[in-house]
Design a protein around this motif. Sequence first.
Motif, PDB file in Angstrom:
ATOM      1  N   GLU A 148      40.723  55.924  46.103  1.00 38.84           N
ATOM      2  CA  GLU A 148      39.380  55.635  45.913  1.00 38.84           C
ATOM      3  C   GLU A 148      38.861  54.412  44.751  1.00 38.84           C
ATOM      4  O   GLU A 148      38.053  54.034  44.062  1.00 38.84           O
ATOM      5  N   HIS A 149      39.797  54.853  43.307  1.00 37.69           N
ATOM      6  CA  HIS A 149      40.535  54.235  42.442  1.00 37.69           C
ATOM      7  C   HIS A 149      41.140  52.981  41.792  1.00 37.69           C
ATOM      8  O   HIS A 149      40.904  52.650  41.129  1.00 37.69           O
ATOM      9  N   VAL A 150      42.042  53.214  43.375  1.00 36.29           N
ATOM     10  CA  VAL A 150      42.792  51.821  42.174  1.00 36.29           C
ATOM     11  C   VAL A 150      43.233  51.066  43.985  1.00 36.29           C
ATOM     12  O   VAL A 150      43.797  52.070  44.759  1.00 36.29           O
ATOM     13  N   PRO A 151      42.432  49.667  43.982  1.00 33.43           N
ATOM     14  CA  PRO A 151      42.356  49.000  45.431  1.00 33.43           C
ATOM     15  C   PRO A 151      44.267  48.709  45.210  1.00 33.43           C
ATOM     16  O   PRO A 151      44.865  48.587  44.521  1.00 33.43           O
ATOM     17  N   PHE A 152      44.369  48.239  46.734  1.00 38.97           N
ATOM     18  CA  PHE A 152      45.616  47.198  46.319  1.00 38.97           C
ATOM     19  C   PHE A 152      45.410  46.290  47.246  1.00 38.97           C
ATOM     20  O   PHE A 152      44.232  45.470  47.616  1.00 38.97           O
ATOM     21  N   VAL A 153      46.082  45.199  45.593  1.00 42.45           N
ATOM     22  CA  VAL A 153      46.123  43.880  47.084  1.00 42.45           C
ATOM     23  C   VAL A 153      47.559  43.308  47.324  1.00 42.45           C
ATOM     24  O   VAL A 153      48.106  43.404  46.981  1.00 42.45           O
ATOM     25  N   VAL A 154      47.317  43.285  48.629  1.00 44.43           N
ATOM     26  CA  VAL A 154      48.568  42.835  50.277  1.00 44.43           C
ATOM     27  C   VAL A 154      48.561  41.392  49.845  1.00 44.43           C
ATOM     28  O   VAL A 154      47.771  40.886  50.352  1.00 44.43           O
ATOM     29  N   VAL A 155      49.667  41.017  49.240  1.00 43.85           N
ATOM     30  CA  VAL A 155      50.282  39.450  49.996  1.00 43.85           C
ATOM     31  C   VAL A 155      51.363  39.595  50.957  1.00 43.85           C
ATOM     32  O   VAL A 155      52.036  39.969  50.972  1.00 43.85           O
ATOM     33  N   ARG A 156      51.774  38.014  51.186  1.00 38.47           N
ATOM     34  CA  ARG A 156      52.483  37.856  51.901  1.00 38.47           C
ATOM     35  C   ARG A 156      54.508  38.587  50.946  1.00 38.47           C
ATOM     36  O   ARG A 156      54.962  38.202  51.979  1.00 38.47           O
ATOM     37  N   ASN A 157      54.374  37.144  50.198  1.00 35.44           N
ATOM     38  CA  ASN A 157      55.308  37.327  49.287  1.00 35.44           C
ATOM     39  C   ASN A 157      55.324  37.851  48.461  1.00 35.44           C
ATOM     40  O   ASN A 157      54.884  37.037  47.357  1.00 35.44           O
ATOM     41  N   LEU A 158      55.910  38.660  47.457  1.00 29.53           N
ATOM     42  CA  LEU A 158      55.812  39.407  46.118  1.00 29.53           C
ATOM     43  C   LEU A 158      56.281  37.839  45.062  1.00 29.53           C
ATOM     44  O   LEU A 158      55.200  37.712  44.269  1.00 29.53           O
ATOM     45  N   GLY A 159      57.348  37.565  45.131  1.00 35.12           N
ATOM     46  CA  GLY A 159      57.608  36.422  43.933  1.00 35.12           C
ATOM     47  C   GLY A 159      56.492  34.957  44.338  1.00 35.12           C
ATOM     48  O   GLY A 159      56.593  35.366  42.758  1.00 35.12           O
ATOM     49  N   ASP A 160      56.533  35.130  45.308  1.00 31.62           N
ATOM     50  CA  ASP A 160      55.285  34.065  44.995  1.00 31.62           C
ATOM     51  C   ASP A 160      54.131  34.942  44.173  1.00 31.62           C
ATOM     52  O   ASP A 160      52.902  33.944  43.402  1.00 31.62           O
ATOM     53  N   ALA A 161      53.478  36.080  44.346  1.00 31.72           N
ATOM     54  CA  ALA A 161      52.844  36.263  44.282  1.00 31.72           C
ATOM     55  C   ALA A 161      52.606  36.844  42.700  1.00 31.72           C
ATOM     56  O   ALA A 161      52.137  36.213  41.615  1.00 31.72           O
ATOM     57  N   LEU A 162      53.876  36.936  42.630  1.00 28.80           N
ATOM     58  CA  LEU A 162      54.248  37.261  40.403  1.00 28.80           C
ATOM     59  C   LEU A 162      54.502  35.303  40.241  1.00 28.80           C
ATOM     60  O   LEU A 162      53.666  35.819  38.539  1.00 28.80           O
ATOM     61  N   ASP A 163      54.949  34.364  40.554  1.00 28.21           N
ATOM     62  CA  ASP A 163      54.573  33.038  40.354  1.00 28.21           C
ATOM     63  C   ASP A 163      53.510  32.399  40.085  1.00 28.21           C
ATOM     64  O   ASP A 163      52.920  31.949  38.527  1.00 28.21           O
ATOM     65  N   ARG A 164      52.405  33.172  40.635  1.00 20.63           N
ATOM     66  CA  ARG A 164      50.775  32.160  40.620  1.00 20.63           C
ATOM     67  C   ARG A 164      50.354  33.164  39.872  1.00 20.63           C
ATOM     68  O   ARG A 164      49.714  32.960  39.044  1.00 20.63           O
ATOM     69  N   LEU A 165      51.088  35.048  39.181  1.00 22.94           N
ATOM     70  CA  LEU A 165      50.257  35.952  38.161  1.00 22.94           C
ATOM     71  C   LEU A 165      50.639  35.315  36.619  1.00 22.94           C
ATOM     72  O   LEU A 165      49.933  35.150  35.504  1.00 22.94           O
ATOM     73  N   GLY A 166      51.994  34.875  36.970  1.00 26.75           N
ATOM     74  CA  GLY A 166      52.835  34.394  35.590  1.00 26.75           C
ATOM     75  C   GLY A 166      51.408  33.231  34.886  1.00 26.75           C
ATOM     76  O   GLY A 166      51.539  32.863  33.756  1.00 26.75           O
ATOM     77  N   THR A 167      51.734  31.726  36.119  1.00 21.83           N
ATOM     78  CA  THR A 167      50.397  31.002  35.987  1.00 21.83           C
ATOM     79  C   THR A 167      49.350  31.163  35.196  1.00 21.83           C
ATOM     80  O   THR A 167      48.503  30.619  34.121  1.00 21.83           O
TER      81      THR A 167
END
Length: 279
Positions: free
Chosen positions: A184-203
């Motif tokens: 109830e306090h920590v939502p999930f962010v579900v992505v298809r590819n973790l590496g791509d998500a890490l790359d985007r968050l790095g930018t």
Amino acid sequence: MPDDRKPPRKPPGKPPHARAGNGRIGPGARARSRGPRARPPRPELDDAVVLYGWHPVAEALRNGKRTIHRLLATENAARRLAEELPGVVASPQIVRPSEIDALVPPDAVHQGLYAEAEPLEGYDLDTLPDDALVLALDQITDPHNVGAIVRTAAAFGVTAILTTARHSPAATGVLAKSASGGLEHVPFVVVRNLGDALDRLGTRGFLRVGLDSEGDETFESLPARRPALLVLGAEGKGLRARTRSLCDVVARLDMAGAIKSLNVSNAAAIALYALTRRL
């Protein structure tokens, strides 16, 4: 010659509404147990979140953003809800414990409470706040471990948990029970590819910290700042090669004992403590 004799009277029978097998009883009569009750009707919900146990269900009821479509409770559990959540509107369907037993995994401790709810709305990669603290799970598949991580994340004020659609457990059932209300306090962010998500968050400027027992840095030496992302690998396998390569720093937890690696949920708790002290 007409026969004036009255036909013999039939022995009195049960009225139709009380005959065995039609599932009804007459007014004022007490229902008798005739085997297992039919399960209460359940709505068809796509991606319904199953919650059972006191803390998961009670926290969901306290959460004004959680829509609950079905709530089952034993008499004792319903009484406890009324006593301990006086400001929360809850109208559970009263059932026997065996009816909840039939809906949850074997040996599950449901404490007389079961709910089906809609998933919570959360963030996506672009809407995570600029001061976010995010956990990323790299193919951690055990729902007990993930649930324990969620509970820890809620305790340390983690903004969201980043995970993949595949190779990860759904945020429901066993995971929700292990999280003990943390969903109830920590939502999930579900992505298809973790590496791509890490790359985007790095930018976006996220400091991406990988956790590994062989890491080059310690948490005490990290240039900690927000937004930050702590990446956890699966037990045994650890961080995958691409995941590791996309981390800005890979840090370790220095321990004095003979064993240098911990269960991933325990490691997450210690790493979050070390990291949040510096943020």
